[in-house]
Design an enzyme around this catalytic site. Structure first.
Site, PDB file in Angstrom:
ATOM      1  N   ASP A 163       0.822  -1.216   0.000  1.00 37.39           N
ATOM      2  CA  ASP A 163       0.000   0.000   0.000  1.00 37.39           C
ATOM      3  C   ASP A 163       0.855   1.264   0.000  1.00 37.39           C
ATOM      4  OD1 ASP A 163      -2.402  -1.231  -0.152  1.00 37.39           O
ATOM      5  OD2 ASP A 163      -3.070  -0.754   1.878  1.00 37.39           O
ATOM      6  N   HIS A 206      -4.159   9.655   6.340  1.00 40.29           N
ATOM      7  CA  HIS A 206      -3.999   8.371   7.042  1.00 40.29           C
ATOM      8  C   HIS A 206      -2.665   8.238   7.765  1.00 40.29           C
ATOM      9  CE1 HIS A 206      -7.672   6.805   5.412  1.00 40.29           C
ATOM     10  NE2 HIS A 206      -7.253   6.847   4.164  1.00 40.29           N
ATOM     11  N   GLY A 256      -2.258   3.719   4.308  1.00 44.11           N
ATOM     12  CA  GLY A 256      -3.214   4.100   3.280  1.00 44.11           C
ATOM     13  C   GLY A 256      -2.671   5.056   2.232  1.00 44.11           C
ATOM     14  N   ASP A 307     -13.712  12.755   2.299  1.00 42.90           N
ATOM     15  CA  ASP A 307     -13.209  11.557   1.643  1.00 42.90           C
ATOM     16  C   ASP A 307     -14.103  10.375   2.037  1.00 42.90           C
ATOM     17  OD1 ASP A 307     -11.457   9.232   1.039  1.00 42.90           O
ATOM     18  OD2 ASP A 307      -9.926  10.754   0.722  1.00 42.90           O
ATOM     19  N   HIS A 343     -12.951   7.539   2.859  1.00 39.92           N
ATOM     20  CA  HIS A 343     -12.249   6.884   3.951  1.00 39.92           C
ATOM     21  C   HIS A 343     -12.107   7.813   5.153  1.00 39.92           C
ATOM     22  CE1 HIS A 343     -10.714   4.994   0.170  1.00 39.92           C
ATOM     23  NE2 HIS A 343     -11.029   3.909   0.855  1.00 39.92           N
ATOM     24  N   ASP A 366     -12.916  10.348  -3.972  1.00 40.67           N
ATOM     25  CA  ASP A 366     -13.292   8.973  -4.286  1.00 40.67           C
ATOM     26  C   ASP A 366     -14.776   8.700  -4.066  1.00 40.67           C
ATOM     27  OD1 ASP A 366     -12.934   9.275  -1.602  1.00 40.67           O
ATOM     28  OD2 ASP A 366     -11.298   7.840  -1.442  1.00 40.67           O
ATOM     29  N   TYR A 400      -9.244   7.703  -7.185  1.00 38.91           N
ATOM     30  CA  TYR A 400      -8.384   6.818  -7.953  1.00 38.91           C
ATOM     31  C   TYR A 400      -8.674   6.833  -9.440  1.00 38.91           C
ATOM     32  CZ  TYR A 400      -8.016   5.402  -3.139  1.00 38.91           C
ATOM     33  OH  TYR A 400      -7.867   5.434  -1.783  1.00 38.91           O
TER      34      TYR A 400
END
EC number: 3.5.1.98
Length: 403
Positions: A111, A153, A161, A188, A190, A226, A265
């Protein structure tokens, strides 16, 4: 020319005084050169694509554009541990030569790969966000933008992340030198766990809480893209305009605001989203048809700024949403109204390095300059019709609802 037939105008996004906001925009031309590796979803190239759209729309004429100074080791150590920063600074070249214990300890690998130029990339990202904070602290901008930031992150002593250095935490620490309380809003998909962990024991950084009741001095908005329609994650179905609603809403409060990048992404969607949000920051409505730019072929077959959301069923039940709202209000009722901070001497501002690293990009270097006085012909300047009484008392992030 305003985009035709898509969404509402930006007329309600202005401040109470109706004046145009001073927007400072940080861009490092070499940022798109960094490469996480084949098949990795994190692509810094998307920042260069967004910048190309900003320039070809003429938005740069309404911005103060600056190339950020790289964050120093000392700047980064204001949050991150000494041994972790030392590892990042030395982790270059062949990853197979790295100590296996260090790889596990600092959580680098699939990652968070060790790629060529890793530390300069982190310095550029963090330097833009720290520079944005300094601009806001000194009253040199109303809004400061760093699309290379938003890496929420990263932890104190490890990567996570796709994030290595938490520029958001570093920027908030800089803001807290001048401001009693910072509102951090993360849209986000996340969770911004690195930022939450950093400020878990203090009430000087409020995450997704109240605007008017607790009156933060400054806002930090992380605009991970995202949640857009057509993104690889596919968890949300927001239009570009819907994603920008949170920025538009926060802009109406007339307090200093920092706007950062983040996840996303599908690079052509991220670039379009960040370009549009830059337009929202300066208060214009760009044409839906994209101007010809360095990456025009990426945006086919429609070559439009706005993304068409898919027709999908909303599976959120009214009961579930009501329960979430009740839970949020219960949590809000427990927040202290006044930050628990002691009087102390203000730390000094970050010092600029004596020399810049050599420029590697063919794109414009972006030395700071004043904005033009005239607006591009194909943009519509927004006007203000928002009164104080119309401002909502509670920040509901569902304002950027599915379009």
């Amino acid at each position: 020319m305003a985009a035709s037939g898509e969404g509402a105008s930006l007329a309600a996004a202005g401040g109470e005084d109706g004046r145009r906001r001073r927007v400072s925009y940080f861009y490092e031309p070499s940022i798109g050169d960094y490469y996480y590796g084949q098949g990795h979803p994190m692509k810094p190239h998307r920042i260069r694509m967004a910048h190309s759209l900003v320039v070809h729309y003429g938005l740069h004429r309404l911005l103060e554009v600056s190339r950020p100074y790289p964050a120093s080791d000392a700047d980064i150590r204001r949050f991150h541990s000494d041994d972790y920063v030392a590892f990042l600074a030395s982790a270059a070249g062949n990853p197979s030569l790295l100590d296996a214990r260090a790889i596990k300890r600092f959580n680098v690998g699939e990652d968070c790969p060790v790629f060529d130029g890793l530390f300069p990339f982190c310095q550029a990202s963090a330097g833009g966000s720290i520079g944005a904070a300094v601009k806001l602290n000194h009253g040199d901008a109303d809004i400061a933008v760093n699309w290379a930031g938003g890496l929420h992150h990263a932890k104190k002593g490890e990567a996570s992340g796709f994030c290595y250095v938490n520029d958001i935490v570093l920027a908030i620490l800089e803001l807290l030198k001048f401001h009693r309380r910072v509102l951090y809003v993360d849209i986000d998909v996340h969770h911004g766990d690195g930022v939450e962990e950093a400020f878990f024991t203090t009430n000087r950084c409020i995450m997704k809480k109240v605007m008017e009741i607790y009156q933060p001095d400054v806002v930090v908005l992380q605009c991970g893209a995202d949640s857009l329609a057509g993104d690889r994650l596919g968890c949300f179905n927001l239009s570009v305009k819907g994603h920008a609603d949170c920025l538009r809403y926060l802009r109406s409060f007339n307090i200093p605001m920092m706007v950062l990048g983040g996840g996303g992404y599908t690079i052509r969607n991220v670039a379009r989203c960040w370009c549009y949000e830059t337009a929202v920051a300066v208060g214009v409505e760009p044409d839906n048809k994209l101007p010809y730019n360095d990456y025009y072929e990426y945006f086919g077959p429609d070559y439009n700024l706005h993304i068409q959301p898919r027709s999908v069923e909303n599976l959120n039940s009214a009961k579930d949403l009501e329960n979430i709202k009740i839970m949020i209000l219960e949590h809000l009722s427990e927040i202290e109204h006044v930050p628990s901070t002691q009087f102390h001497d203000r730390p000094s501002d970050p010092e600029a390095p004596e020399e810049r690293p050599p420029q590697r990009s063919r794109l414009w270097s972006g030395g700071a300059y004043e904005s033009d006085t005239e607006d591009p012909d194909h943009m519509k300047i927004e006007t203000n019709d928002l009164s104080a009484s119309s401002v909502m008392k509670v920040l509901l992030l569902c304002r950027h609802i599915l379009k």
